[in-house]
Design a protein around this motif. Structure first.
Motif, PDB file in Angstrom:
ATOM      1  N   ARG A 181       2.191   1.994  -3.530  1.00 33.53           N
ATOM      2  CA  ARG A 181       1.374   2.369  -4.399  1.00 33.53           C
ATOM      3  C   ARG A 181       0.668   3.650  -3.959  1.00 33.53           C
ATOM      4  O   ARG A 181       0.728   4.583  -4.966  1.00 33.53           O
ATOM      5  CB  ARG A 181      -0.039   1.568  -4.244  1.00 33.53           C
ATOM      6  CG  ARG A 181       0.033   0.055  -4.818  1.00 33.53           C
ATOM      7  CD  ARG A 181      -1.159  -0.786  -4.699  1.00 33.53           C
ATOM      8  NE  ARG A 181      -1.045  -2.018  -5.256  1.00 33.53           N
ATOM      9  CZ  ARG A 181      -1.639  -3.075  -4.836  1.00 33.53           C
ATOM     10  NH1 ARG A 181      -2.732  -3.066  -4.056  1.00 33.53           N
ATOM     11  NH2 ARG A 181      -1.597  -4.286  -5.463  1.00 33.53           N
ATOM     12  N   LEU A 182       0.935   4.164  -2.624  1.00 33.12           N
ATOM     13  CA  LEU A 182       0.805   5.603  -2.403  1.00 33.12           C
ATOM     14  C   LEU A 182       1.965   6.386  -3.034  1.00 33.12           C
ATOM     15  O   LEU A 182       1.480   7.444  -3.741  1.00 33.12           O
ATOM     16  CB  LEU A 182       0.610   5.847  -1.108  1.00 33.12           C
ATOM     17  CG  LEU A 182       0.415   7.158  -0.385  1.00 33.12           C
ATOM     18  CD1 LEU A 182      -0.755   7.871  -0.841  1.00 33.12           C
ATOM     19  CD2 LEU A 182       0.797   7.242   1.147  1.00 33.12           C
ATOM     20  N   VAL A 203       0.999  11.313   6.128  1.00 31.61           N
ATOM     21  CA  VAL A 203       0.296   9.994   6.007  1.00 31.61           C
ATOM     22  C   VAL A 203       0.266   9.255   6.990  1.00 31.61           C
ATOM     23  O   VAL A 203      -0.766   8.594   7.447  1.00 31.61           O
ATOM     24  CB  VAL A 203       0.793   9.532   4.917  1.00 31.61           C
ATOM     25  CG1 VAL A 203       0.128   8.142   4.575  1.00 31.61           C
ATOM     26  CG2 VAL A 203       0.727  10.387   3.663  1.00 31.61           C
ATOM     27  N   GLU A 208       0.940  -1.197  -0.070  1.00 31.84           N
ATOM     28  CA  GLU A 208      -0.104  -0.181  -0.176  1.00 31.84           C
ATOM     29  C   GLU A 208       0.720   1.266  -0.096  1.00 31.84           C
ATOM     30  O   GLU A 208       0.716   1.999  -0.595  1.00 31.84           O
ATOM     31  CB  GLU A 208      -0.849  -0.242   1.222  1.00 31.84           C
ATOM     32  CG  GLU A 208      -1.812   1.252   1.177  1.00 31.84           C
ATOM     33  CD  GLU A 208      -2.825   1.050   2.511  1.00 31.84           C
ATOM     34  OE1 GLU A 208      -3.347   2.257   2.635  1.00 31.84           O
ATOM     35  OE2 GLU A 208      -3.067   0.022   2.895  1.00 31.84           O
ATOM     36  N   ARG A 209       1.960   1.174   0.746  1.00 32.83           N
ATOM     37  CA  ARG A 209       2.949   2.315   0.889  1.00 32.83           C
ATOM     38  C   ARG A 209       3.448   2.626  -0.471  1.00 32.83           C
ATOM     39  O   ARG A 209       3.422   3.777  -1.153  1.00 32.83           O
ATOM     40  CB  ARG A 209       3.971   1.965   1.565  1.00 32.83           C
ATOM     41  CG  ARG A 209       5.135   3.166   1.878  1.00 32.83           C
ATOM     42  CD  ARG A 209       4.504   4.329   3.033  1.00 32.83           C
ATOM     43  NE  ARG A 209       5.529   4.929   3.459  1.00 32.83           N
ATOM     44  CZ  ARG A 209       5.559   5.633   4.642  1.00 32.83           C
ATOM     45  NH1 ARG A 209       4.433   5.613   5.013  1.00 32.83           N
ATOM     46  NH2 ARG A 209       6.544   6.433   5.197  1.00 32.83           N
ATOM     47  N   GLN A 259       1.325   7.023  -6.653  1.00 33.37           N
ATOM     48  CA  GLN A 259       0.237   8.380  -6.861  1.00 33.37           C
ATOM     49  C   GLN A 259       0.940   9.427  -6.667  1.00 33.37           C
ATOM     50  O   GLN A 259       0.702  10.368  -7.504  1.00 33.37           O
ATOM     51  CB  GLN A 259      -0.795   8.028  -5.769  1.00 33.37           C
ATOM     52  CG  GLN A 259      -1.825   6.917  -6.051  1.00 33.37           C
ATOM     53  CD  GLN A 259      -2.778   6.655  -5.027  1.00 33.37           C
ATOM     54  OE1 GLN A 259      -2.579   7.092  -4.056  1.00 33.37           O
ATOM     55  NE2 GLN A 259      -3.893   5.983  -5.558  1.00 33.37           N
ATOM     56  N   PHE A 260       1.771   9.803  -5.716  1.00 30.06           N
ATOM     57  CA  PHE A 260       2.443  10.969  -5.519  1.00 30.06           C
ATOM     58  C   PHE A 260       3.326  11.339  -6.511  1.00 30.06           C
ATOM     59  O   PHE A 260       3.232  12.436  -7.236  1.00 30.06           O
ATOM     60  CB  PHE A 260       3.497  11.000  -4.229  1.00 30.06           C
ATOM     61  CG  PHE A 260       2.627  11.085  -2.935  1.00 30.06           C
ATOM     62  CD1 PHE A 260       1.961  12.046  -2.825  1.00 30.06           C
ATOM     63  CD2 PHE A 260       2.898  10.337  -1.749  1.00 30.06           C
ATOM     64  CE1 PHE A 260       0.990  12.380  -1.655  1.00 30.06           C
ATOM     65  CE2 PHE A 260       2.244  10.604  -0.534  1.00 30.06           C
ATOM     66  CZ  PHE A 260       1.320  11.682  -0.583  1.00 30.06           C
TER      67      PHE A 260
END
Length: 154
Positions: free
Chosen positions: A47-48, A69, A44-45, A51-52
């Motif tokens: 993927r975040l 976050v 998940e990290r 996105q950034f």
């Protein structure tokens, strides 16, 4: 999870994960033999982080935002940082639009040249034949023959 597994599940390369580690965005644990291991939450990290990056943020900015976050609280500084990055991206978009418009003008000129833009169109490459010009500038035909005969006999 090992680096290959996390890369597969997050949809990134192992090289990207190593880069994130170098930038301080992701911190794996190490086995006694030095291999990287990640918790499942790292998917998940990653993927975040992706996105950034997709939003146009550089890694140094992402690094400043990740504590927000992690804590779930965005500081006023984080919002200022995001607004600053948005302004930077907007300015870059304006620069790209100006470059595109200049290229469009050049394409138009190339497709529809005018004397203003093309020096070759200002003066014709040839002029219509004028017999009066030919008699004033051209030597007499026998003069050229006599000159070559003189050179041969010398």
């Amino acid at each position: 999870m090992r680096i290959g597994e996390i890369a597969h599940h997050a949809g990134v390369s192992t090289r990207a994960l190593r880069y994130y580690e170098e930038q301080g965005l992701l911190t794996p644990e190490r086995t006694p033999s030095g291999q990287r291991t990640y918790p499942e939450s790292a998917v998940e990290r990653v993927r975040l982080i992706q996105q950034f990056f997709t939003a146009g943020l550089p890694s140094r900015t992402i690094l400043q935002l990740l504590p927000c976050v992690d804590t779930g609280h965005a500081s006023p500084k984080a919002f200022e940082l995001l607004a600053s990055e948005r302004n930077r991206i907007t300015a870059a978009m304006a620069d790209l639009a100006a470059a595109r418009d200049a290229l469009d003008r050049m394409i138009d000129i190339a497709n529809h040249p005018t004397p203003e833009h093309c020096p070759a169109l200002r003066e014709p490459a040839w002029a219509p034949y004028n017999p009066a010009d030919a008699t004033r500038t051209a030597p007499h035909p026998t003069a050229a023959r006599d000159a070559s005969a003189t050179l041969i006999t010398m």
